[in-house]
Write a protein that holds these residues in place. Structure first.
Motif, PDB file in Angstrom:
ATOM      1  N   SER A 103      11.731 -28.360  10.399  1.00  0.00           N
ATOM      2  CA  SER A 103      10.921 -28.164   9.187  1.00  0.00           C
ATOM      3  C   SER A 103      10.705 -29.498   8.469  1.00  0.00           C
ATOM      4  O   SER A 103       9.628 -29.743   7.915  1.00  0.00           O
ATOM      5  CB  SER A 103      11.559 -27.138   8.252  1.00  0.00           C
ATOM      6  OG  SER A 103      12.724 -27.647   7.632  1.00  0.00           O
ATOM      7  N   LEU A 104      11.701 -30.354   8.487  1.00  0.00           N
ATOM      8  CA  LEU A 104      11.531 -31.684   7.881  1.00  0.00           C
ATOM      9  C   LEU A 104      10.487 -32.502   8.628  1.00  0.00           C
ATOM     10  O   LEU A 104       9.688 -33.216   8.013  1.00  0.00           O
ATOM     11  CB  LEU A 104      12.863 -32.434   7.848  1.00  0.00           C
ATOM     12  CG  LEU A 104      13.942 -31.882   6.924  1.00  0.00           C
ATOM     13  CD1 LEU A 104      15.195 -32.745   7.016  1.00  0.00           C
ATOM     14  CD2 LEU A 104      13.450 -31.813   5.494  1.00  0.00           C
ATOM     15  N   VAL A 105      10.497 -32.397   9.952  1.00  0.00           N
ATOM     16  CA  VAL A 105       9.505 -33.105  10.759  1.00  0.00           C
ATOM     17  C   VAL A 105       8.108 -32.600  10.410  1.00  0.00           C
ATOM     18  O   VAL A 105       7.170 -33.384  10.225  1.00  0.00           O
ATOM     19  CB  VAL A 105       9.800 -32.928  12.267  1.00  0.00           C
ATOM     20  CG1 VAL A 105       8.640 -33.432  13.120  1.00  0.00           C
ATOM     21  CG2 VAL A 105      11.090 -33.639  12.642  1.00  0.00           C
ATOM     22  N   ALA A 106       7.966 -31.268  10.313  1.00  0.00           N
ATOM     23  CA  ALA A 106       6.661 -30.684   9.994  1.00  0.00           C
ATOM     24  C   ALA A 106       6.202 -31.083   8.597  1.00  0.00           C
ATOM     25  O   ALA A 106       5.007 -31.295   8.368  1.00  0.00           O
ATOM     26  CB  ALA A 106       6.727 -29.161  10.127  1.00  0.00           C
ATOM     27  N   LEU A 107       7.137 -31.192   7.663  1.00  0.00           N
ATOM     28  CA  LEU A 107       6.785 -31.537   6.286  1.00  0.00           C
ATOM     29  C   LEU A 107       6.287 -32.970   6.140  1.00  0.00           C
ATOM     30  O   LEU A 107       5.690 -33.318   5.121  1.00  0.00           O
ATOM     31  CB  LEU A 107       7.976 -31.311   5.360  1.00  0.00           C
ATOM     32  CG  LEU A 107       8.250 -29.855   5.003  1.00  0.00           C
ATOM     33  CD1 LEU A 107       9.601 -29.714   4.321  1.00  0.00           C
ATOM     34  CD2 LEU A 107       7.139 -29.303   4.131  1.00  0.00           C
ATOM     35  N   GLN A 108       6.521 -33.806   7.140  1.00  0.00           N
ATOM     36  CA  GLN A 108       6.019 -35.188   7.081  1.00  0.00           C
ATOM     37  C   GLN A 108       4.492 -35.221   7.129  1.00  0.00           C
ATOM     38  O   GLN A 108       3.877 -36.153   6.604  1.00  0.00           O
ATOM     39  CB  GLN A 108       6.582 -36.008   8.247  1.00  0.00           C
ATOM     40  CG  GLN A 108       8.073 -36.208   8.178  1.00  0.00           C
ATOM     41  CD  GLN A 108       8.492 -37.001   6.960  1.00  0.00           C
ATOM     42  OE1 GLN A 108       7.898 -38.027   6.640  1.00  0.00           O
ATOM     43  NE2 GLN A 108       9.506 -36.529   6.274  1.00  0.00           N
ATOM     44  N   THR A 109       3.884 -34.180   7.741  1.00  0.00           N
ATOM     45  CA  THR A 109       2.432 -34.167   7.915  1.00  0.00           C
ATOM     46  C   THR A 109       1.772 -32.992   7.209  1.00  0.00           C
ATOM     47  O   THR A 109       0.720 -33.151   6.593  1.00  0.00           O
ATOM     48  CB  THR A 109       2.087 -34.098   9.418  1.00  0.00           C
ATOM     49  OG1 THR A 109       2.731 -35.177  10.086  1.00  0.00           O
ATOM     50  CG2 THR A 109       0.602 -34.183   9.648  1.00  0.00           C
ATOM     51  N   LEU A 110       2.384 -31.819   7.301  1.00  0.00           N
ATOM     52  CA  LEU A 110       1.780 -30.598   6.766  1.00  0.00           C
ATOM     53  C   LEU A 110       2.202 -30.363   5.325  1.00  0.00           C
ATOM     54  O   LEU A 110       3.286 -30.772   4.921  1.00  0.00           O
ATOM     55  CB  LEU A 110       2.192 -29.394   7.615  1.00  0.00           C
ATOM     56  CG  LEU A 110       1.782 -29.423   9.080  1.00  0.00           C
ATOM     57  CD1 LEU A 110       2.386 -28.237   9.818  1.00  0.00           C
ATOM     58  CD2 LEU A 110       0.275 -29.422   9.199  1.00  0.00           C
TER      59      LEU A 110
END
Length: 113
Positions: free
Chosen positions: A63-70
């Motif tokens: 989720s942290l990885v996804a939050l970098q872009t989304l």
């Protein structure tokens, strides 16, 4: 951006599988109507439960990885689909049958995504 969506859906999958693994351990550790410290330790040290905790950590990292872009609302909505993963996987692993209400909720969730 595609990687962020994959990370968000991977987060949902990890959370869903983790919930089922933790439920498997909890069902094995049921000892009756009372709370027992030994039973709690038994569940907390069970391999499926620990695997579920590990997958919760993986889901959080994804989720942290996804939050970098989304945006946050997109990641939250996608990770909420872990409920559908949990229901479907519980039907396979635990033999529980999804109710009509659960199936309707999963359909609405899919339409929302």
């Amino acid at each position: 951006m595609h990687f962020a969506y994959l990370a968000a859906f991977g987060c949902a999958a990890a959370y869903g599988v983790a919930s089922v693994l933790q439920d498997v351990s909890a069902r094995k550790g049921q000892g009756g109507d009372h709370l027992d410290a030994r039973g709690l330790v038994k569940v907390a040290t069970d391999v499926p439960y620990l695997g579920g905790l590990g997958l919760d950590g993986v889901g959080w990292a994804l989720s942290l990885v996804a939050l970098q872009t989304l945006p946050l609302f997109a990641v939250q909505a996608i990770s909420a689909s872990s409920i559908a993963v949990t229901v479907l996987l519980a039907a396979i692993v635990l033999g529980s049958r999804p109710t009509k209400r659960q199936l309707l909720a999963m359909g609405v969730l899919a339409l929302g995504l």
